[in-house]
Design a protein around this motif. Structure first.
Motif: not given
Length: 571
Positions: A401-408
């Protein structure tokens, strides 16, 4: 090193696709010879070879590009221009949609699927395909205003095989009887033409002629199944005229057809007219264009996201030990992520899990193992992922899993058709006859998978699902193996209560007499399964299947009930 001319690189990529498609078509077109010669094992090998073609062709093109330029030193404008030049080459290309997917794969491989951008790739299709303009290139049309017999004879004569019919007059008579018994006089009188796809659809031991009978305001499926007898003579096994049967024939748990055509978009459009409940991506996949099927699925998925507002959440059912499984309640698939750690009882590695899923992809799934599709860096809108699910994924599959402000972003993901887990179905179903029917199909499912040379391993009923057509399908592959990789042993017969404690058990040993204790949980379900399929609990049964598989004997696993076969219906 200066980069090559953009137009030259675009041409090079297209030539790579066309080489791949020619290779694919050679294997597909040879299906008729394999069928005529009853080369069933060669047919299974061809399925595996055809699936492997795509990645081999892609690797060749990507290697050539790396020899000519460093992709990461080129700016976005370079790649946008490359797409523009590539697109110009696709005017009137008969496989333009497959060529777009191949281009996407090249860009995806170059950038490790981290640049999902429609300005650089064909995230969206370049054009809206309107079927019909090359329909004559994929259809044979027969005038049906004469007698039924004349029409049937014209259809069978239009498809030539290098093997004789065992009894063509008998087959024509059976076909005519079936139509008169199945359709009303009004329906028969209204049929004025029959449209048949030119390519013959080959799979396993059967060839299918697929089309429809047309009347004013109605189109009735017309699917003729051809098989070979022991003397390699041709015969008509059955005729399918119900949409339900056609849907099962093209089911997601079956191997891909071999159907040779230069116009896949037109064939798929015709098939969807026959099966409006099937999505485009399902039909492309059924023809073996599974990479393009993944592209079309992703486009369908993006469209569904725009038209819905529910959140991704954990899928119903008992939590798996190897996979974290979640779904979007309004959408018909489940998403599976390999967990970071497995319990001690699962003596497997992450790579072994991947290998098992690849094995199923390449193997004959005999209508009993769900097809899965692998994605890298699959993006979900973060605001659509429930906080509970996100927390669970971070706990059990953090490395994926990698998280950004808008996406998983899920680095490695499997997508599979959604089904009702069998354990939930059996708990909720109140009709005893439906429960018994599901248990019977569960036993058949296990037997057919074994006959296809696969030992399912973990046969807990939570690892099976039931489709809307009532078929039981296996979908948990982390413990599967070939039948010869297990030793089926008898439990010792002894008055000594400690006999099991002294039994020497190897890692490949299996004791079928213990199956009754864990396939289904509740006592009354165990008793029914044991009554319906007592062989499953007998070691000798499993050893006999091993012997059959080792001898090269390939069992017929038909996509329709035995009762529909003409030799059962007409004596």
């Amino acid at each position: 090193m200066s980069p090559p001319e953009i137009s030259q690189l675009a041409y090079q990529i297209l030539k790579g696709f066309e080489k791949s498609f020619r290779w694919y078509s050679r294997i597909t077109s040879a299906a008729q010879h394999r069928f005529e010669q009853a080369q069933w094992e060669a047919g299974q090998q061809a399925v595996k070879e055809r699936i492997a073609i795509y990645d081999q062709s892609l690797a060749e093109v990507v290697a050539q590009i790396y020899q000519q330029l460093h992709p990461h030193l080129q700016d976005n404008h370079y790649w946008q221009q490359l797409k523009h030049h590539y697109l110009k080459q696709l005017n009137d290309h008969p496989q333009f949609e497959l060529a777009e997917t191949f281009y996407n794969s090249v860009i995806g491989r170059l950038f490790r699927h981290q640049k999902i951008d429609n300005s650089m790739m064909f995230v969206l299709p370049s054009r809206c395909y309107l079927p019909g303009h090359v329909r004559n290139n994929v259809l044979n049309t027969f005038d049906a205003r004469g007698t039924i017999r004349d029409t049937l004879e014209a259809i069978t004569n239009a498809y030539s095989f290098k093997t004789e019919y065992a009894g063509k007059e008998r087959d024509l008579t059976r076909l005519e009887h079936y139509l008169r018994e199945t359709l009303s006089p009004r329906q028969l009188a209204g049929i004025h033409r029959v449209e048949m796809l030119q390519p013959v659809f080959y799979r396993s031991k059967a060839a299918y002629l697929i089309g429809r009978m047309c009347s004013e305001g109605e189109a009735i499926p017309f699917v003729m199944t051809l098989m070979l007898n022991s003397r390699q003579q041709l015969y008509v096994d059955t005729l399918l005229t119900a949409r339900h049967d056609l849907s099962v024939l093209f089911g997601f748990a079956r191997s891909y057809f071999m159907a040779d055509t230069r116009y896949p978009a037109e064939v798929v459009a015709f098939l969807q007219e026959l099966m409006p409940n099937k999505k485009h991506f399902e039909l492309y996949i059924s023809l073996g264009f599974y990479k393009h099927g993944k592209t079309v699925f992703y486009r369908n998925f993006l469209q569904h996201l725009n038209e819905s507002d529910d959140q991704f959440e954990a899928a119903p059912g008992i939590r798996g030990l190897v996979m974290a499984v979640f779904h979007l309640p309004s959408y018909g698939v489940v998403f599976k992520v390999i967990k970071d750690e497995f319990p001690e009882s699962k003596k497997i590695t992450r790579q072994q899990v991947k290998d098992c899923y690849k094995l199923v992809k390449m193997h004959d799934r005999v209508g009993r193992m769900a097809d899965t599709h692998e994605y890298m860096n699959f993006r979900l809108p973060r605001n659509r992922v429930s906080p509970v699910l996100l927390q669970e994924l971070q706990q059990v599959a953090k490395s994926s899993i990698e998280l950004t402000d808008d996406e998983v972003i899920i680095k490695h993901l499997y997508i599979e058709r959604k089904m009702t887990p069998l354990n939930i179905y059996l708990e909720q179903e109140s009709d005893p006859e439906q429960v018994r029917r599901a248990l019977d199909d569960l036993g058949l499912c296990i037997k057919q998978i074994a006959a296809a040379n696969i030992f399912p391993g973990d046969m807990l009923h939570k690892n099976f699902g039931i489709t809307r057509h009532g078929r039981v399908i296996f979908y948990d592959y982390d413990e599967i193996c070939y039948m010869n990789q297990r030793q089926f042993r008898d439990l010792p017969v002894s008055d000594d209560p400690y006999a099991m404690d002294t039994l020497s058990v190897g890692p490949d040993d299996v004791f079928p007499q213990q199956f009754e204790h864990f396939i289904v949980g509740k006592k009354h379900l165990k008793e029914q399964l044991k009554d319906l399929h007592p062989e499953l609990m007998q070691p000798e049964y499993w050893r006999s299947v091993q012997r059959e598989v080792a001898s090269g004997k390939l069992k017929d696993v038909l996509p329709y009930p035995e009762s529909q076969r003409f030799n059962k219906r007409y004596k």
